[in-house]
Design an enzyme around this catalytic site. Structure first.
Site, PDB file in Angstrom:
ATOM      1  N   HIS A 127      49.720  18.948  29.243  1.00 45.99           N
ATOM      2  CA  HIS A 127      49.030  17.161  28.397  1.00 45.99           C
ATOM      3  C   HIS A 127      48.077  16.868  28.582  1.00 45.99           C
ATOM      4  O   HIS A 127      47.529  15.731  27.892  1.00 45.99           O
ATOM      5  CB  HIS A 127      50.410  16.505  28.813  1.00 45.99           C
ATOM      6  CG  HIS A 127      51.365  16.632  28.209  1.00 45.99           C
ATOM      7  ND1 HIS A 127      52.124  16.553  27.217  1.00 45.99           N
ATOM      8  CD2 HIS A 127      53.664  17.282  29.491  1.00 45.99           C
ATOM      9  CE1 HIS A 127      53.377  16.938  27.234  1.00 45.99           C
ATOM     10  NE2 HIS A 127      53.074  17.686  28.982  1.00 45.99           N
ATOM     11  N   ASN A 134      59.313  11.206  29.732  1.00 46.80           N
ATOM     12  CA  ASN A 134      59.850  11.141  28.419  1.00 46.80           C
ATOM     13  C   ASN A 134      61.102  11.609  28.423  1.00 46.80           C
ATOM     14  O   ASN A 134      61.661  11.601  27.533  1.00 46.80           O
ATOM     15  CB  ASN A 134      58.097  11.083  27.737  1.00 46.80           C
ATOM     16  CG  ASN A 134      58.362  12.965  28.914  1.00 46.80           C
ATOM     17  OD1 ASN A 134      57.604  12.529  29.922  1.00 46.80           O
ATOM     18  ND2 ASN A 134      58.016  13.151  27.511  1.00 46.80           N
TER      19      ASN A 134
END
Length: 340
Positions: free
Chosen positions: A227, A124
């Site tokens: 995460h 990302n």
């Protein structure tokens, strides 16, 4: 380009055959990921290192991890290196001429054992910059070790290593109001891109006859790190992996080292995202994951990397800390099927 077909029949027949051959060519290639062959050793074995979330111009212990990788790589006589994404921080590369490429890669991983082919995918953070810069052939001219594509297959004879571009799956990158922009130029239609990719992955795994099936993505499917689980991958990708006897899913994204077992299918979830900056003390509920049919075998919240050693009947996984110490290892075996 359509193949050149010799023709002694009528002009109409020739035109038909050329058009037919063009259609057949499109049909057979449109749903296939690009494949790269990588040889095993003479004894049929394969060994490699796995590293993620690393590119910080040597800072946050990136150089120390690189040094230990070189030492372990020499000991294991590795054949290649796998990068699980977030290759350059904080916002990828600004262009294919960005000096961060050499300052965070070429000038850091200099030891002889690391001068092997690196296979990389985007994370990302890479999508926050010029994502297509990392895919550029120009970088391969600067450093021939570098090979980065969105999704592809490494055919290493006894193992198929399937690299999957996981960032477009994650909803928050399309809906979040956080102060980041993402380079989606190569993905004009998210829905179509994901659907095609899932079909490609399923087809590749179904057709694979490799002894070991390995899938690499940036985002974790299962994790107790910062995460945590990636729900979009659990919904869309995990069922395909479970149905096609995948042995290992390897990822980065969480800046830690992890080994989690899927009790139902036997998939081993292996996180190696500790190539530089790590998140000390950032851990989610381990008991909650164990109740979901997963077993947490190992979690480490410091810097390090992972090694994989394969032969036709045995796989050995090891995790190393920033000092090169083995802090977790695991082995599994497969029966060797002989044709009489």
């Amino acid at each position: 380009m359509a193949p050149n077909i010799p023709c002694k029949k009528s002009r109409t027949s020739c035109v038909f055959l050329v058009l037919l051959s063009s259609v057949l060519c499109i049909v057979t290639t449109s749903a296939e990921l690009q494949r790269f062959e990588h040889p095993t050793k003479e004894d049929g074995s394969l060994s490699f290192l796995v590293l993620g979330d690393w590119g910080r111009r040597g800072e946050f212990n990136q150089s120390e991890v690189a040094f230990q990788m070189g030492r372990v790589g020499e000991k294991l006589d590795i054949d290649l290196v796998v990068s699980t994404g977030d290759n350059f921080y904080d916002n990828g590369l600004s262009s294919e001429h960005d000096t961060a490429f050499e300052e965070s890669f070429t000038k850091i991983y200099t030891q002889k054992s690391l001068l092997k082919q690196w296979y990389s995918i985007l994370g990302n953070h890479d999508y926050r910059g010029d994502a297509e810069a990392q895919l550029s052939p120009l970088l391969r001219k600067i450093d021939s070790r570098w090979l980065c594509l969105r999704s592809f297959i490494v055919d290493a004879e006894l193992a198929d290593i399937l690299f999957v571009d996981t960032t477009p799956f994650v909803n928050m990158y399309f809906t979040s109001t956080e102060d980041h922009t993402y380079d989606w130029r190569g993905i004009p239609s998210r829905k179509a891109y994901i659907q095609t990719l899932l079909k490609d992955v399923e087809l590749a795994l179904k057709m694979s006859s490799a002894k070991w099936k390995i899938v690499v993505g940036h985002h974790a499917i299962r994790s107790i790190g910062h995460h945590g689980d990636t729900q979009e991958l659990i919904k869309h990708l995990l069922p395909i992996l479970q149905a096609n006897d995948v042995d290992f899913y390897m990822n980065g994204h969480d800046h830690c080292l992890e080994h989690i077992s899927d009790i139902k299918s036997g998939i081993q979830f292996l996180t190696s995202g500790a190539g530089s900056k790590a998140w000390r003390g950032d851990m989610k509920n381990e008991e909650g994951l164990n109740k979901q049919g997963q077993r947490v075998n190992f979690f480490y919240d410091g810097q390090g990397f992972m090694s994989v050693q394969l032969n036709p009947t045995r796989a050995e996984i090891a995790f190393y800390d920033v000092f090169g110490n083995v802090i977790h290892s695991w082995t599994t075996s497969k029966l060797l099927h002989l044709i009489m």
